[in-house]
Design an enzyme around this catalytic site. Sequence first.
Site, PDB file in Angstrom:
ATOM      1  N   GLY A  69       0.840  -1.201   0.000  1.00  0.00           N
ATOM      2  CA  GLY A  69       0.000   0.000   0.000  1.00  0.00           C
ATOM      3  C   GLY A  69       0.869   1.243   0.000  1.00  0.00           C
ATOM      4  N   ARG A 115      -0.247   5.506  -1.728  1.00  0.00           N
ATOM      5  CA  ARG A 115      -0.961   6.676  -1.184  1.00  0.00           C
ATOM      6  C   ARG A 115      -0.785   6.720   0.329  1.00  0.00           C
ATOM      7  NH1 ARG A 115      -6.240   6.155  -1.449  1.00  0.00           N
ATOM      8  NH2 ARG A 115      -6.335   3.995  -2.169  1.00  0.00           N
ATOM      9  N   ASP A 157      -2.704  -7.567  -5.095  1.00  0.00           N
ATOM     10  CA  ASP A 157      -3.706  -7.511  -4.025  1.00  0.00           C
ATOM     11  C   ASP A 157      -3.095  -8.162  -2.790  1.00  0.00           C
ATOM     12  OD1 ASP A 157      -5.797  -7.799  -2.254  1.00  0.00           O
ATOM     13  OD2 ASP A 157      -7.153  -8.768  -3.678  1.00  0.00           O
ATOM     14  N   ASN A 177       1.649  -2.279   5.361  1.00  0.00           N
ATOM     15  CA  ASN A 177       0.847  -1.072   5.572  1.00  0.00           C
ATOM     16  C   ASN A 177      -0.525  -1.131   4.917  1.00  0.00           C
ATOM     17  OD1 ASN A 177       0.428   2.026   5.774  1.00  0.00           O
ATOM     18  ND2 ASN A 177       0.452   1.644   3.570  1.00  0.00           N
ATOM     19  N   SER A 199      -3.355   0.258  14.312  1.00  0.00           N
ATOM     20  CA  SER A 199      -4.238   1.410  14.538  1.00  0.00           C
ATOM     21  C   SER A 199      -4.587   1.513  16.017  1.00  0.00           C
ATOM     22  CB  SER A 199      -5.521   1.231  13.739  1.00  0.00           C
ATOM     23  OG  SER A 199      -6.461   2.225  14.074  1.00  0.00           O
ATOM     24  N   TYR A 253     -12.647  -3.814  11.416  1.00  0.00           N
ATOM     25  CA  TYR A 253     -11.387  -3.056  11.351  1.00  0.00           C
ATOM     26  C   TYR A 253     -10.660  -3.126  12.696  1.00  0.00           C
ATOM     27  CZ  TYR A 253      -8.166   0.854  10.629  1.00  0.00           C
ATOM     28  OH  TYR A 253      -7.034   1.634  10.529  1.00  0.00           O
ATOM     29  N   ALA A 298     -10.985  -5.268  15.110  1.00  0.00           N
ATOM     30  CA  ALA A 298     -10.537  -6.638  15.403  1.00  0.00           C
ATOM     31  C   ALA A 298      -9.338  -7.018  14.537  1.00  0.00           C
ATOM     32  CB  ALA A 298     -11.687  -7.619  15.179  1.00  0.00           C
ATOM     33  N   LYS A 313      -7.016  -5.089  13.481  1.00  0.00           N
ATOM     34  CA  LYS A 313      -5.799  -4.435  13.966  1.00  0.00           C
ATOM     35  C   LYS A 313      -5.352  -5.027  15.311  1.00  0.00           C
ATOM     36  CE  LYS A 313      -5.339  -1.526  10.516  1.00  0.00           C
ATOM     37  NZ  LYS A 313      -4.214  -1.618   9.565  1.00  0.00           N
ATOM     38  N   ILE A 331      -5.101  10.165  10.916  1.00  0.00           N
ATOM     39  CA  ILE A 331      -4.038  10.694  10.064  1.00  0.00           C
ATOM     40  C   ILE A 331      -4.689  11.213   8.775  1.00  0.00           C
ATOM     41  CG2 ILE A 331      -1.869  10.132   8.870  1.00  0.00           C
ATOM     42  CD1 ILE A 331      -1.746   9.756  11.980  1.00  0.00           C
TER      43      ILE A 331
END
Length: 252
Positions: A12, A15, A62, A89, A145, A158, A160, A162, A191
């Site tokens: 990733g 961006r 992917d 990332n 996160s 999300y 869970a 992380k 961020i």
Amino acid sequence: MKFINKVVLVTGGSRGIGKAAAAAFAAEGASVIVNYHTNKTAAEETLAQLNPAGKHMIYQCDAADSAETEKMIGHINSVYGKIDVAIINAGIAITHKIAEVDFNTWQDTWAKVLGVNLIGPANIMYLTARAMMKTGGGKIVAVSSRGAYRGEPDEPAYGASKAGLNSLCQSMAKALAPYKIYVSAVAPGWIVTDLAERYLNGPGGEDIKNQSPLKRAGTPEEVANAILYLASDGSEYTTGAILDVNGASYFR
Ligand SMILES: NC(=O)c1ccc[n+]([C@@H]2O[C@H](COP(=O)([O-])OP(=O)(O)OC[C@H]3O[C@@H](n4cnc5c(N)ncnc54)[C@H](OP(=O)(O)O)[C@@H]3O)[C@@H](O)[C@H]2O)c1
């Protein structure tokens, strides 16, 4: 130039936080592989902005697909002969409120988010660690996160994913230390990236910024600096650490 002659994979990397990390490593002399998923234009723009001292490339893959990631790691090994640093990332966040979504959507969201944010990282960690074992070691830094700790009522998959990623990093820090492979994570708060834009620019945007006593969201560069530190020579004893980059917005 702390990363001269080092080969750094950033998943990733096209961006947001990944892009800032790619730029930070390249600025320190590294050769960077900028992985992206769908946005080739963004990946090419990122590549064009990297310090030309290193031998960089973009690679479409992917990160949730084990066959594609295996091919990517094989390709990096064949081109560079090693991977010194892997920045895991790539990640997605999907809103799926339990009181609002149907059961199929609930299940699909869990599968999709865990695929990119947890299973994908586990596979990339396996593949990069096995490559690093052959070349004497390396560093792996995952982008986790704050959501792993504070509860994510609207994005439970999300949060869970992380929390699982943190546990994965800590398990691997123990399993891989004998191979001189050091594994850590950063746990950012809000961020300023595309992923957070809809929240930061939405009706709750000011409240979000005020979660931090700095009264703002963080920048991708601030996260990249933390990643750079964890991946640096001399940071070995931070293995297993999960470094908060959240502007004192949340303590655990
Ligand atoms: N922004 C925040 O507030 C925040 C806070 C805490 C943690 N994080 C974490 O930081 C990481 C980066 O987030 P960001 O805010 O920088 O996101 P972003 O701006 O949305 O960028 C996401 C990056 O991940 C790539 N990506 C997405 N799915 C992928 C997949 N299946 N395979 C390969 N690449 C994929 C995208 O590639 P394409 O360009 O090809 O789409 C892009 O390069 C994520 O793990 C996120 O959970 C972000």
